[in-house]
Design an enzyme around this catalytic site. Structure first.
Site, PDB file in Angstrom:
ATOM      1  N   ASP A   9      30.450  20.777 -24.993  1.00 46.90           N
ATOM      2  CA  ASP A   9      29.121  20.245 -24.709  1.00 46.90           C
ATOM      3  C   ASP A   9      28.227  21.337 -24.119  1.00 46.90           C
ATOM      4  O   ASP A   9      28.292  21.639 -22.930  1.00 46.90           O
ATOM      5  CB  ASP A   9      29.254  19.071 -23.730  1.00 46.90           C
ATOM      6  CG  ASP A   9      27.954  18.302 -23.543  1.00 46.90           C
ATOM      7  OD1 ASP A   9      26.881  18.853 -23.813  1.00 46.90           O
ATOM      8  OD2 ASP A   9      28.020  17.134 -23.102  1.00 46.90           O
ATOM      9  N   HIS A  69      17.737  44.883 -30.467  1.00 43.66           N
ATOM     10  CA  HIS A  69      17.522  43.510 -30.908  1.00 43.66           C
ATOM     11  C   HIS A  69      16.681  43.466 -32.178  1.00 43.66           C
ATOM     12  O   HIS A  69      16.992  42.744 -33.116  1.00 43.66           O
ATOM     13  CB  HIS A  69      16.852  42.720 -29.799  1.00 43.66           C
ATOM     14  CG  HIS A  69      16.577  41.292 -30.156  1.00 43.66           C
ATOM     15  ND1 HIS A  69      17.559  40.319 -30.150  1.00 43.66           N
ATOM     16  CD2 HIS A  69      15.436  40.667 -30.558  1.00 43.66           C
ATOM     17  CE1 HIS A  69      17.037  39.160 -30.504  1.00 43.66           C
ATOM     18  NE2 HIS A  69      15.758  39.355 -30.768  1.00 43.66           N
TER      19      HIS A  69
END
Length: 429
Positions: free
Chosen positions: A283, A381
């Site tokens: 979760d 990135h």
């Protein structure tokens, strides 16, 4: 209590140059590393058909795919381990793997954790004497704990069950609340269903003793009794030298003091954590809620991690946070791809999985702070993001890498530039 099982160990997690192989070759390398022929099969096609999806949630109309990558180079408590990460964000898997590679020089990551204790809250309202009610409940502590344990004898058989019952009185702005907490060792489960069932079962008796009525009966995701910890030492030379280490420590201190910086700093930690939590069918929302609530101390939101310098001048990075994950129940058991992801890690207990996830979060955090303190976050990135932009612009096959390289060289990773450069590339071919 059961003895902690000893996990298997991958033959190696040092799969150098994995990115340079085809997808099929990567699968073969990972399969060989963990010594299991068919473990990756459910991850290849997502592992979830329409019928199974329809049993998991309501109103099913389809599925959404998230890439699953394998973080390499990890050594955790002396064990070589490959880590599945489900994420749509470029650079996350590569960054975590790169720091894990640097960490190998000092033995990798060292982790520890508390017992897997979850808490359920029973909120009682309409009380005449809250302080008297609190003591009446505590006078029947053993009775209430026994009643709660009766709801899950199997959990008790496996060494879990209720560990304590506490009662809090919360006063704020003229309002007063009485909340009883059941503290339950849930063993290898995430534990939400177990503790919620127990809370429901004893809520009537708690309210009767208190002289009020039960309102809320549910777990708290502030799982501050279920902590995981990770520590890593990385040589300064591998990070770029003493100046880079100093800059990383200064950046981390800003995250400790400034909530604006802390939000992004902690997001970097969760880039690693949530990716493994999602891959293993756990979760993500519960883990994220627990982590961010833990980042608040004395009313101040700050960094979850700490960066220091060792006597030798190396970076020492540590992380401690709640991690409520399980190996039994929920999607971890019902989703074939989640089961496959767990199999890749070769963990044997929920605590071991939580500790591994904590190590990945710390690795990702160190990678992000190093990038900020050195070349800047965009350089690495954007090089990876450029491939996504190239694909979105319509590039195919060998065009993708060529266009991505051109976008990085131009320092303009944008959709309009990608479309323009793709047209030029095709004109030249």
């Amino acid at each position: 209590m059961r003895r902690r099982r000893v996990a298997k160990m991958a033959r190696t997690s040092r799969l150098s140059g994995l990115r340079n192989h085809t997808i099929e070759e990567r699968r073969a390398l990972v399969t060989d590393a963990i010594g299991a022929d068919d473990v990756l099969a459910p991850l290849i096609d997502g592992g979830l058909d329409a019928e199974r999806a329809d049993r998991m949630i309501e109103h099913v109309v389809g599925q959404i795919g998230i890439p699953v990558g394998i973080a390499t180079n990890f050594i955790v408590n002396g064990r070589e381990v490959l880590v599945p990460m489900a994420t749509e964000e470029p650079s996350v898997v590569a960054a975590a793997s790169n720091i894990a590679r640097m960490a190998r020089d000092r033995g990798g990551f060292t982790t520890s954790s508390t017992a897997p204790v979850m808490q359920a809250q029973i909120h009682v309202v309409d009380l005449a004497d809250p302080h008297g009610a609190r003591l009446r409940i505590l006078e029947h502590r053993d009775e209430l704990m026994a009643l709660a344990n009766d709801q899950d004898p199997k959990l008790v058989e496996f060494g879990g069950g209720v560990r304590d019952l506490i009662v809090r009185i919360i006063e704020r702005e003229g309002r007063r609340h009485l909340v009883a907490h059941l503290l339950v060792d849930v063993r290898d489960a995430m534990g939400a269903n177990a503790v919620n069932t127990m809370a429901e079962a004893i809520s009537g008796r708690v309210a009767e003793l208190a002289g009020g009525r039960p309102l809320l009966r549910i777990l708290t995701n502030k799982a501050d009794l279920r902590l995981s910890r990770a520590r890593v030492v990385i040589p300064a030379a591998l990070l770029g030298g003493p100046e880079i280490v100093e800059n990383m420590i200064l950046a981390a201190r800003l995250a400790e003091d400034d909530p604006y910086r802390a939000a992004t700093h902690n997001k970097g930690i969760m880039n690693g954590i949530s990716a493994v939590v999602l891959a293993t069918g756990n979760d993500t929302r519960a883990v994220e809620a627990g982590a961010h609530s833990h980042a608040v101390q004395d009313g101040h939101y700050g960094s979850l991690s700490r960066f220091e310098r060792s006597e030798e001048g190396d970076l020492v990075a540590t992380l401690e946070l709640p991690l409520a994950v399980g190996l039994v129940g929920g999607a971890t058991k019902t989703h074939p791809a989640a089961r496959a992801a767990v199999a890749v890690t070769e963990v044997q207990t929920a605590q071991e999985l939580a500790e591994l996830i904590c190590a990945v979060g710390l690795s990702q955090n160190v990678a992000a702070v190093r990038a900020l303190a050195a070349e800047g976050i965009q350089q690495g990135h954007m090089a990876l993001h450029a491939r996504n932009v190239a694909v979105a612009a319509g590039a195919e096959g060998t065009e993708i890498d060529a266009l991505a390289a051109q976008l990085v060289e131009l320092r303009a990773v944008r959709a309009d530039i990608a479309e323009r450069e793709l047209a030029r590339l095709r004109e030249q071919s």
